[in-house]
Design a protein around this motif. Sequence first.
Motif, mmCIF file in Angstrom:
data_model
loop_
_atom_site.group_PDB
_atom_site.id
_atom_site.type_symbol
_atom_site.label_atom_id
_atom_site.label_comp_id
_atom_site.label_asym_id
_atom_site.label_seq_id
_atom_site.Cartn_x
_atom_site.Cartn_y
_atom_site.Cartn_z
ATOM 1 N N PHE A 61 46.207 44.855 37.979
ATOM 2 C CA PHE A 61 45.095 43.947 38.241
ATOM 3 C C PHE A 61 45.140 43.397 39.665
ATOM 4 N N ILE A 62 46.326 43.242 40.199
ATOM 5 C CA ILE A 62 46.431 42.833 41.602
ATOM 6 C C ILE A 62 45.871 43.937 42.496
ATOM 7 N N ASP A 63 46.240 45.172 42.220
ATOM 8 C CA ASP A 63 45.724 46.300 43.005
ATOM 9 C C ASP A 63 44.209 46.423 42.877
ATOM 10 N N ALA A 64 43.662 46.021 41.732
ATOM 11 C CA ALA A 64 42.219 46.135 41.503
ATOM 12 C C ALA A 64 41.428 45.018 42.169
ATOM 13 N N GLY A 65 42.124 43.986 42.678
ATOM 14 C CA GLY A 65 41.428 42.950 43.423
ATOM 15 C C GLY A 65 41.512 41.542 42.892
ATOM 16 N N GLU B 7 54.549 37.214 45.206
ATOM 17 C CA GLU B 7 55.041 38.204 46.174
ATOM 18 C C GLU B 7 53.946 39.190 46.580
ATOM 19 N N ALA B 8 52.963 39.378 45.696
ATOM 20 C CA ALA B 8 51.842 40.273 45.993
ATOM 21 C C ALA B 8 50.738 39.565 46.779
ATOM 22 N N GLY B 9 50.925 38.266 47.046
ATOM 23 C CA GLY B 9 49.949 37.526 47.827
ATOM 24 C C GLY B 9 48.819 36.927 47.023
ATOM 25 N N CYS B 10 48.992 36.838 45.705
ATOM 26 C CA CYS B 10 47.953 36.268 44.837
ATOM 27 C C CYS B 10 48.379 34.891 44.339
ATOM 28 N N LEU C 148 36.430 47.652 35.618
ATOM 29 C CA LEU C 148 35.400 46.643 35.807
ATOM 30 C C LEU C 148 35.789 45.691 36.938
ATOM 31 N N LEU C 149 37.047 45.259 36.977
ATOM 32 C CA LEU C 149 37.490 44.347 38.027
ATOM 33 C C LEU C 149 37.298 44.959 39.409
ATOM 34 N N LYS C 150 37.608 46.240 39.556
ATOM 35 C CA LYS C 150 37.436 46.900 40.861
ATOM 36 C C LYS C 150 35.993 46.816 41.334
ATOM 37 N N GLN C 151 35.051 47.079 40.433
ATOM 38 C CA GLN C 151 33.643 47.028 40.812
ATOM 39 C C GLN C 151 33.181 45.595 41.053
ATOM 40 N N LEU C 152 33.675 44.692 40.245
ATOM 41 C CA LEU C 152 33.309 43.288 40.382
ATOM 42 C C LEU C 152 33.779 42.728 41.719
ATOM 43 N N LYS C 153 34.997 43.049 42.094
ATOM 44 C CA LYS C 153 35.561 42.556 43.347
ATOM 45 C C LYS C 153 34.718 42.982 44.542
ATOM 46 N N ALA C 154 34.176 44.182 44.477
ATOM 47 C CA ALA C 154 33.356 44.691 45.580
ATOM 48 C C ALA C 154 31.974 44.056 45.621
#
Length: 235
Positions: free
Chosen positions: A81-85, A110-113, A53-59
Amino acid sequence: MYQPVRIAPSILSADFMNLGADIAMIEAAGAGFVHIDVMDGHFVPNLTMGVPLLKQLKAATSLVCDVHLMIDNPLTEIPWFIDAGADLVNVHAEALTADELVCAVAMIHEAGCKAAAALKPKTPVSALDPVIDRLDMALVMSVEPGFSGQSYIAGSDRRVAEVAARARAAGNESMLIQVDGGIGEVTAPLVAAAGADVLVCGNAVFKAADPALALQTVQAVADVARLTALAGGEA
């Protein structure tokens, strides 16, 4: 410099059959974040949404994706979750030892979040001490996590004020304070006056007759309360 109070609608209360329209609505209404409640059925007694869901939401949105991990194994799942956006990842202090909490915040940064840590209503505010000097946000739960639609726990505003004081003492003036649980037109001014910057709203927005107007009304009354408090209580 004063920053307006921001609203983070929780999509746990949205219409999942019309989620795209609900996201577009809160974005147009002026939401600052979209709050994504991830529950695993272990840390809290409910199962909700996850990575797909997060992947689709981010887009689908330009809003800050604020991912609230109410799970037993955040160190394992943070990278997913970081990879998903996720733009901001919020972990619960109760799910981690002090050393693990430090590790989680470092992993997120470190992941930039942005990194946040959350507290259940009965958890001492001191649980944030190992990381409060480096958090981007702290989340004060004003209900027991697990289900939407609960009533605000009286006195949660005092915990907000305590978190704000500890952040100042640690030299972290830029840390945001988020409040989640039973926040609406009546309770928003209480926590905003105590120092809350970001208000999670679920039913108060998505179940309102006019969700966009409800969002804007909560933001407006919270801003008035915050500005009045900053001015020393003058109307």
